[in-house]
Design an enzyme around this catalytic site. Structure first.
Site, PDB file in Angstrom:
ATOM      1  N   ASP A  17       0.843  -1.196   0.000  1.00  0.00           N
ATOM      2  CA  ASP A  17       0.000   0.000   0.000  1.00  0.00           C
ATOM      3  C   ASP A  17       0.879   1.248   0.000  1.00  0.00           C
ATOM      4  OD1 ASP A  17      -1.863   2.003   0.411  1.00  0.00           O
ATOM      5  OD2 ASP A  17      -3.007   0.863   1.893  1.00  0.00           O
ATOM      6  N   HIS A  66      -3.259  -1.137  -2.096  1.00  0.00           N
ATOM      7  CA  HIS A  66      -4.426  -0.425  -1.589  1.00  0.00           C
ATOM      8  C   HIS A  66      -5.683  -0.831  -2.360  1.00  0.00           C
ATOM      9  CE1 HIS A  66      -6.129   2.954   0.662  1.00  0.00           C
ATOM     10  NE2 HIS A  66      -6.821   3.263  -0.422  1.00  0.00           N
TER      11      HIS A  66
END
Length: 412
Positions: free
Chosen positions: A171, A202
């Site tokens: 992420d 993400h």
């Protein structure tokens, strides 16, 4: 399908909208769904419907209403830029107040069971999951790939209910050093669970997003989220009884409509070795009617060995036996009856959504079946026939009979 309702702000500054989805039963524990930065878009409405199918009264409040009511953005470059701009302008304290107001709205609904309230948030809503845990009386808060949690770690001592945070290893908005900082602050706290999903970025749980969605990680995270919600606020179902009812209609009454009535609106079944079954009500009903329920040999029997019951699924270990007197489309497609007696160790992974069966994954050793009906000569091959079922029932049966090197290790 859900509907939009009005929610009264706690500071008396007005009302704002929220998308409300109800379970098929018409009632259940209340859960607030925290939006991503794209507003109450199609994805967030789908998430609400998913949690409704799990048995919750799900409410997605418009957390951008103080900036711009009714935000509903796509994932285009232009909309992404607007979403980021809104996110940067969001008053986080007011957003938590609006989540609290959403809890109040749920408490006022007759459809909501009095069993405590939960929160599940994504992206921006994932950050707010942490603050919901520290600033409200939520019984359980779940956050997916939240951004900026590290800025509020001094509030960790205020966590009241259960908190579950899902992180993505890759992420860009919450990198490894940040996750380590969060982990150090939260690890060891009662009812706090932290999970990191390897190799994903993400938004790995965002439905319909081919760029980010990762199904294995999303499924695992969802299972953990439902387990946390059920542990604190329910709903609580007897999954064993629900499964037994399904099997009863499959094998005893052989009633296809009754079998389908135990399942969600769009279920699926996958018999892994032969890839038989069906996806969706129409195909699965056709499969049951013409290729399963009425096509099994009359002496087919299931002998249960063990059962593991989780928060939303059952894993069954059993032995299936039958005489191959009819063509069995799902197990031995295109194979004429051989009259052979067959016993097969099997494993079934049965997933539920709410009080309805969602899917079945059924596993067995197809090579053993083929050996038993005479279509596969086991000579020189690492396969066995009916012995596999016998050894499952009697562990004292010889082990390692297929290993020629087993005898050589006896003196070592």
């Amino acid at each position: 399908m859900g509907k939009m309702i009005k929610i009264r702000a706690g500071d008396s500054s007005g009302t704002f909208s929220g998308y409300l989805a109800l379970p098929a039963s018409g009632h259940g524990p209340g859960v607030v769904i925290g939006q991503e930065i794209f507003g109450i878009n199609a994805n967030m409405r789908e998430v609400a419907e998913l949690y409704a199918e799990e048995g919750y009264v799900a409410l997605v409040p418009d957390l951008f209403w103080r900036l711009e009511p009714g935000v509903d953005l796509s994932y285009s470059e232009e909309d992404f830029a607007k979403a980021i701009e809104l996110f940067k302008r969001l008053n986080v304290d007011k957003a938590v107040d609006d989540i609290e107001a959403s809890f109040s709205a749920l408490r006022g609904l007759e459809e909501v069971d009095d069993a405590g309230l939960g929160y599940v948030g994504f992206c921006m809503g994932g950050k707010l999951a942490y603050l919901t845990a520290t600033r409200t009386q939520a019984a359980v808060s779940v956050g997916y790939y939240g951004m900026g949690i590290e800025e509020y770690l001094e509030e960790a001592d205020n966590i009241k209910g259960r908190l579950v945070l899902h992180f993505a290893e890759e992420d860009d908005y919450c990198e490894a050093a940040t996750r380590q900082q969060i982990t150090q602050a939260l690890t060891g706290r009662t009812k706090v669970e932290l999970y990191t999903y390897r190799g994903v970025g993400h938004a790995f749980a965002r439905f319909g997003d081919d760029t980010h969605y990762d199904k294995p990680s999303a499924l695992m995270a969802h299972e953990r989220s439902i387990a946390a919600l059920k542990s604190e606020i329910g709903p609580h179902y007897n999954l064993s009884d629900l499964w037994e009812q399904h099997v009863y209609h499959e094998f005893d009454t052989r009633d296809v409509p009754a079998t389908m009535a135990t399942m969600v609106a769009e279920p699926y079944v996958n018999h892994i070795p032969t890839m038989t079954g069906g996806v969706g009500y129409k195909e699965l009903s056709r499969f049951y009617q013409h290729h399963f329920v009425h096509g099994n040999p009359p002496d087919m029997k299931l002998v249960p060995i063990s059962r593991t019951v989780g928060s939303s699924q059952i894993v069954d270990e059993f032995i299936m036996s039958f005489t191959h007197t009819t063509e069995i489309d799902w197990l031995l497609p295109n194979v004429e009856p051989t009259g052979k007696h067959v016993e097969i160790p099997m494993l079934g992974v049965v997933k539920f959504r709410g009080d309805k069966l969602y899917h079945e994954h059924i596993y067995w050793d197809q090579a053993s079946v083929l050996v038993q009906i005479g279509l596969l000569d086991p000579t020189g091959l690492p396969v066995a026939g009916i012995e596999t079922a016998h050894k499952l029932l009697d562990e004292t049966q010889p082990s390692n009979t297929l290993m020629q090197r087993w005898q050589k290790s006896e003196e070592k």
